[in-house]
Design a protein around this motif. Structure first.
Motif, PDB file in Angstrom:
ATOM      1  N   ILE A  24       0.819  -1.209   0.000  1.00 55.33           N
ATOM      2  CA  ILE A  24       0.000   0.000   0.000  1.00 55.33           C
ATOM      3  C   ILE A  24       0.857   1.265   0.000  1.00 55.33           C
ATOM      4  CG2 ILE A  24      -0.256   0.297   2.504  1.00 55.33           C
ATOM      5  CD1 ILE A  24      -3.275   0.755   1.902  1.00 55.33           C
ATOM      6  N   LEU A  25       2.134   1.153   0.387  1.00 57.45           N
ATOM      7  CA  LEU A  25       3.032   2.306   0.368  1.00 57.45           C
ATOM      8  C   LEU A  25       3.816   2.418  -0.940  1.00 57.45           C
ATOM      9  CD1 LEU A  25       4.588   2.503   3.960  1.00 57.45           C
ATOM     10  CD2 LEU A  25       2.882   3.996   2.939  1.00 57.45           C
ATOM     11  N   ALA A  26       3.739   1.389  -1.791  1.00 58.39           N
ATOM     12  CA  ALA A  26       4.530   1.408  -3.024  1.00 58.39           C
ATOM     13  C   ALA A  26       4.128   2.566  -3.937  1.00 58.39           C
ATOM     14  CB  ALA A  26       4.385   0.070  -3.758  1.00 58.39           C
ATOM     15  N   VAL A  27       2.826   2.758  -4.124  1.00 57.50           N
ATOM     16  CA  VAL A  27       2.362   3.816  -5.038  1.00 57.50           C
ATOM     17  C   VAL A  27       2.748   5.206  -4.541  1.00 57.50           C
ATOM     18  CG1 VAL A  27       0.307   4.923  -6.016  1.00 57.50           C
ATOM     19  CG2 VAL A  27       0.541   2.436  -6.096  1.00 57.50           C
ATOM     20  N   PRO A  28       2.508   5.558  -3.255  1.00 52.47           N
ATOM     21  CA  PRO A  28       2.958   6.882  -2.788  1.00 52.47           C
ATOM     22  C   PRO A  28       4.456   7.095  -2.946  1.00 52.47           C
ATOM     23  CG  PRO A  28       1.417   5.945  -1.214  1.00 52.47           C
ATOM     24  CD  PRO A  28       1.717   4.871  -2.206  1.00 52.47           C
ATOM     25  N   LEU A  29       5.266   6.062  -2.680  1.00 55.70           N
ATOM     26  CA  LEU A  29       6.715   6.202  -2.851  1.00 55.70           C
ATOM     27  C   LEU A  29       7.078   6.486  -4.304  1.00 55.70           C
ATOM     28  CD1 LEU A  29       8.388   3.473  -0.581  1.00 55.70           C
ATOM     29  CD2 LEU A  29       8.586   5.954  -0.387  1.00 55.70           C
ATOM     30  N   LEU A  30       6.416   5.813  -5.221  1.00 53.31           N
ATOM     31  CA  LEU A  30       6.690   6.030  -6.645  1.00 53.31           C
ATOM     32  C   LEU A  30       6.207   7.400  -7.107  1.00 53.31           C
ATOM     33  CD1 LEU A  30       5.745   2.461  -7.910  1.00 53.31           C
ATOM     34  CD2 LEU A  30       8.000   3.519  -8.117  1.00 53.31           C
ATOM     35  N   VAL A  31       5.091   7.841  -6.555  1.00 58.21           N
ATOM     36  CA  VAL A  31       4.554   9.161  -6.932  1.00 58.21           C
ATOM     37  C   VAL A  31       5.474  10.274  -6.445  1.00 58.21           C
ATOM     38  CG1 VAL A  31       2.669  10.796  -6.519  1.00 58.21           C
ATOM     39  CG2 VAL A  31       2.149   8.410  -7.071  1.00 58.21           C
ATOM     40  N   PHE A  32       5.878  10.209  -5.173  1.00 63.20           N
ATOM     41  CA  PHE A  32       6.700  11.277  -4.608  1.00 63.20           C
ATOM     42  C   PHE A  32       8.183  11.090  -4.911  1.00 63.20           C
ATOM     43  CE2 PHE A  32       2.967  11.470  -1.695  1.00 63.20           C
ATOM     44  CZ  PHE A  32       2.585  12.767  -1.990  1.00 63.20           C
ATOM     45  N   GLY A  33       8.659   9.837  -4.951  1.00 64.20           N
ATOM     46  CA  GLY A  33      10.081   9.585  -5.164  1.00 64.20           C
ATOM     47  C   GLY A  33      10.513   9.683  -6.611  1.00 64.20           C
ATOM     48  N   PRO A  47      -9.431  12.150  -8.717  1.00 62.22           N
ATOM     49  CA  PRO A  47     -10.307  11.254  -7.943  1.00 62.22           C
ATOM     50  C   PRO A  47      -9.661   9.900  -7.657  1.00 62.22           C
ATOM     51  CG  PRO A  47     -11.136  11.552 -10.180  1.00 62.22           C
ATOM     52  CD  PRO A  47     -10.056  12.552  -9.989  1.00 62.22           C
ATOM     53  N   LEU A  48      -8.797   9.434  -8.559  1.00 61.55           N
ATOM     54  CA  LEU A  48      -8.107   8.165  -8.337  1.00 61.55           C
ATOM     55  C   LEU A  48      -7.165   8.287  -7.136  1.00 61.55           C
ATOM     56  CD1 LEU A  48      -8.187   5.429  -9.762  1.00 61.55           C
ATOM     57  CD2 LEU A  48      -6.153   6.117 -11.045  1.00 61.55           C
ATOM     58  N   ALA A  49      -6.428   9.410  -7.080  1.00 62.42           N
ATOM     59  CA  ALA A  49      -5.515   9.636  -5.953  1.00 62.42           C
ATOM     60  C   ALA A  49      -6.283   9.789  -4.643  1.00 62.42           C
ATOM     61  CB  ALA A  49      -4.660  10.872  -6.207  1.00 62.42           C
ATOM     62  N   LEU A  50      -7.416  10.483  -4.689  1.00 64.01           N
ATOM     63  CA  LEU A  50      -8.223  10.660  -3.488  1.00 64.01           C
ATOM     64  C   LEU A  50      -8.804   9.323  -3.021  1.00 64.01           C
ATOM     65  CD1 LEU A  50     -10.091  14.008  -4.303  1.00 64.01           C
ATOM     66  CD2 LEU A  50      -8.152  13.657  -2.757  1.00 64.01           C
ATOM     67  N   GLY A  51      -9.249   8.510  -3.984  1.00 59.29           N
ATOM     68  CA  GLY A  51      -9.769   7.190  -3.642  1.00 59.29           C
ATOM     69  C   GLY A  51      -8.702   6.313  -3.019  1.00 59.29           C
ATOM     70  N   VAL A  75       0.932   4.854  11.102  1.00 60.84           N
ATOM     71  CA  VAL A  75       1.084   6.311  11.156  1.00 60.84           C
ATOM     72  C   VAL A  75       1.739   6.825   9.876  1.00 60.84           C
ATOM     73  CG1 VAL A  75       2.265   8.214  12.325  1.00 60.84           C
ATOM     74  CG2 VAL A  75       1.134   6.438  13.671  1.00 60.84           C
ATOM     75  N   VAL A  76       2.799   6.150   9.433  1.00 61.92           N
ATOM     76  CA  VAL A  76       3.467   6.542   8.184  1.00 61.92           C
ATOM     77  C   VAL A  76       2.504   6.437   7.013  1.00 61.92           C
ATOM     78  CG1 VAL A  76       5.305   5.918   6.559  1.00 61.92           C
ATOM     79  CG2 VAL A  76       5.769   5.940   9.018  1.00 61.92           C
ATOM     80  N   GLY A  77       1.690   5.379   7.001  1.00 62.35           N
ATOM     81  CA  GLY A  77       0.726   5.199   5.924  1.00 62.35           C
ATOM     82  C   GLY A  77      -0.307   6.315   5.866  1.00 62.35           C
ATOM     83  N   VAL A  78      -0.808   6.741   7.027  1.00 62.48           N
ATOM     84  CA  VAL A  78      -1.789   7.830   7.066  1.00 62.48           C
ATOM     85  C   VAL A  78      -1.158   9.139   6.589  1.00 62.48           C
ATOM     86  CG1 VAL A  78      -3.180   9.273   8.597  1.00 62.48           C
ATOM     87  CG2 VAL A  78      -3.226   6.790   8.850  1.00 62.48           C
ATOM     88  N   ILE A  79       0.089   9.405   7.022  1.00 61.31           N
ATOM     89  CA  ILE A  79       0.785  10.618   6.572  1.00 61.31           C
ATOM     90  C   ILE A  79       0.958  10.605   5.060  1.00 61.31           C
ATOM     91  CG2 ILE A  79       2.979  11.869   6.662  1.00 61.31           C
ATOM     92  CD1 ILE A  79       3.215  10.949   9.587  1.00 61.31           C
ATOM     93  N   ALA A  80       1.376   9.441   4.522  1.00 64.16           N
ATOM     94  CA  ALA A  80       1.555   9.315   3.062  1.00 64.16           C
ATOM     95  C   ALA A  80       0.234   9.530   2.338  1.00 64.16           C
ATOM     96  CB  ALA A  80       2.129   7.943   2.732  1.00 64.16           C
ATOM     97  N   ALA A  81      -0.863   9.005   2.898  1.00 57.55           N
ATOM     98  CA  ALA A  81      -2.176   9.175   2.278  1.00 57.55           C
ATOM     99  C   ALA A  81      -2.584  10.632   2.244  1.00 57.55           C
ATOM    100  CB  ALA A  81      -3.212   8.340   3.038  1.00 57.55           C
ATOM    101  N   LEU A  82      -2.356  11.347   3.357  1.00 59.04           N
ATOM    102  CA  LEU A  82      -2.718  12.770   3.405  1.00 59.04           C
ATOM    103  C   LEU A  82      -1.863  13.593   2.440  1.00 59.04           C
ATOM    104  CD1 LEU A  82      -3.173  13.195   7.276  1.00 59.04           C
ATOM    105  CD2 LEU A  82      -4.946  12.965   5.524  1.00 59.04           C
ATOM    106  N   MET A  83      -0.564  13.227   2.337  1.00 60.22           N
ATOM    107  CA  MET A  83       0.305  13.925   1.382  1.00 60.22           C
ATOM    108  C   MET A  83      -0.159  13.668  -0.054  1.00 60.22           C
ATOM    109  SD  MET A  83       4.063  13.229   3.080  1.00 60.22           S
ATOM    110  CE  MET A  83       4.920  13.931   1.636  1.00 60.22           C
ATOM    111  N   LEU A  84      -0.549  12.427  -0.329  1.00 57.64           N
ATOM    112  CA  LEU A  84      -1.015  12.078  -1.668  1.00 57.64           C
ATOM    113  C   LEU A  84      -2.280  12.844  -2.006  1.00 57.64           C
ATOM    114  CD1 LEU A  84      -0.068  10.091  -3.885  1.00 57.64           C
ATOM    115  CD2 LEU A  84      -1.712   8.452  -2.970  1.00 57.64           C
ATOM    116  N   ALA A  85      -3.199  12.927  -1.043  1.00 55.63           N
ATOM    117  CA  ALA A  85      -4.449  13.671  -1.263  1.00 55.63           C
ATOM    118  C   ALA A  85      -4.171  15.164  -1.460  1.00 55.63           C
ATOM    119  CB  ALA A  85      -5.399  13.456  -0.080  1.00 55.63           C
ATOM    120  N   GLY A  86      -3.264  15.709  -0.628  1.00 50.63           N
ATOM    121  CA  GLY A  86      -2.905  17.123  -0.759  1.00 50.63           C
ATOM    122  C   GLY A  86      -2.259  17.434  -2.096  1.00 50.63           C
ATOM    123  N   ASN A  87      -1.393  16.505  -2.552  1.00 49.03           N
ATOM    124  CA  ASN A  87      -0.722  16.679  -3.841  1.00 49.03           C
ATOM    125  C   ASN A  87      -1.753  16.650  -4.986  1.00 49.03           C
ATOM    126  OD1 ASN A  87       1.815  16.684  -5.510  1.00 49.03           O
ATOM    127  ND2 ASN A  87       0.961  14.744  -6.199  1.00 49.03           N
TER     128      ASN A  87
END
Length: 271
Positions: A28-37, A100-104, A256-268
């Motif tokens: 579940i953290l792979a996609v946020p890492l690829l998006v931000f990294g 909407p995909l990122a928010l979902g 906790v890290v997962g929730v932070i990554a989710a909020l960053m993804l939504a904000g982005n």
């Protein structure tokens, strides 16, 4: 090897390490890492994340098979359902705008991570829960050591496969955060067997989704291969230390890290 590939391999190693330490929670953290990294979009990152998670999960599942703790019939059944449903998720992913995909995806991450955090907190305060006395649809035959296949069992595993396959194709997650709770609820398997069986399902469903993405021409192999190699290396390293550091505190930290990554993804996505 270019700097971009080295970064991809390093990010993959993080996913493999999390996969080993949290029991199939790293996908579940792979996609946020690829998006931000690496600056990929959700649609670009999803199949790359699946490739890495699938390869790493396959290694873990093979080790589980050697130990005899993978319920391979159940894994193959769930995966077969998931592979059939995954193309529908992929089809939807390429027809939905990125926002909407990122928010979902962010919502799914938050729900999964909050659940992991609450379970870990209960375990810290009250210890591991006692085995439930009520009947479950999928129980082991004590003489054969195999699951008894009944209609309620098949129904429960079918629903699990459908949900895991849809999320795999749509969001590029392996589905461990769906499969592990489902097997815990519907079967009387011990946790080692549940995690190993979940890894087998993730490997099979991810393989089907990666093949579908490749046939559709949306698989970025130049990013995916080093990311997957790094994930396997991280998984093998994580298995060496898992029994020393894994536990509810680590599960809480991951959540906790997962929730932070989710909020960053939504904000982005909104920004």
């Amino acid at each position: 090897m270019s700097e971009h590939m080295l970064l991809g391999a390093g990010l993959g190693a993080v996913i493999g390490l999390i996969l080993a330490l949290t029991g199939a929670g790293g996908g579940i953290l792979a996609v946020p890492l690829l998006v931000f990294g690496l600056g990929l979009s959700i649609v670009q990152a999803a199949p790359v994340g699946l490739l890495a998670v699938g390869v790493a999960a396959a290694v873990g599942a093979l080790l589980g098979l050697r130990q005899g703790i993978v319920r391979y019939r159940a894994a193959c059944y769930i995966a077969a359902i998931g592979v059939v449903i995954a193309p529908l998720g992929l089809w939807l992913a390429h027809r939905l705008p990125n926002t909407p995909l990122a928010l979902g995806f962010s919502v799914v991450m938050v729900v999964a991570c909050v659940r992991i955090f609450l379970i870990a907190t209960r375990e810290l305060h009250h210890g591991k829960p006692a085995p439930r006395a009520e009947s479950r649809p999928c129980v082991l035959n004590p003489l054969q050591g195999r699951l008894r296949w009944t209609l309620p069992c098949a129904r429960a595993l079918t629903f699990t496969g459908m949900l895991a396959g849809l999320l795999s194709g749509l969001l590029g997650v392996g589905g461990g955060f769906v499969i592990i709770p489902a097997l815990t609820r519907y079967t009387d398997l011990n946790m080692k067997s549940i995690v190993a069986t979940s890894l087998a399902v993730i490997a099979l469903v991810s393989t089907g989704s990666v093949i579908t993405a490749s046939m559709a021409g949306v698989m970025h192999w130049a990013v995916g291969v080093p990311f997957a190699v790094g994930a396997v290396a991280g998984l093998m390293a994580g298995r060496q230390v898992a029994h020393h550091v894994a536990g509810p505190r680590l599960q809480q930290l991951f959540a906790v890290v997962g929730v932070i990554a989710a909020l960053m993804l939504a904000g982005n996505a909104l920004g």
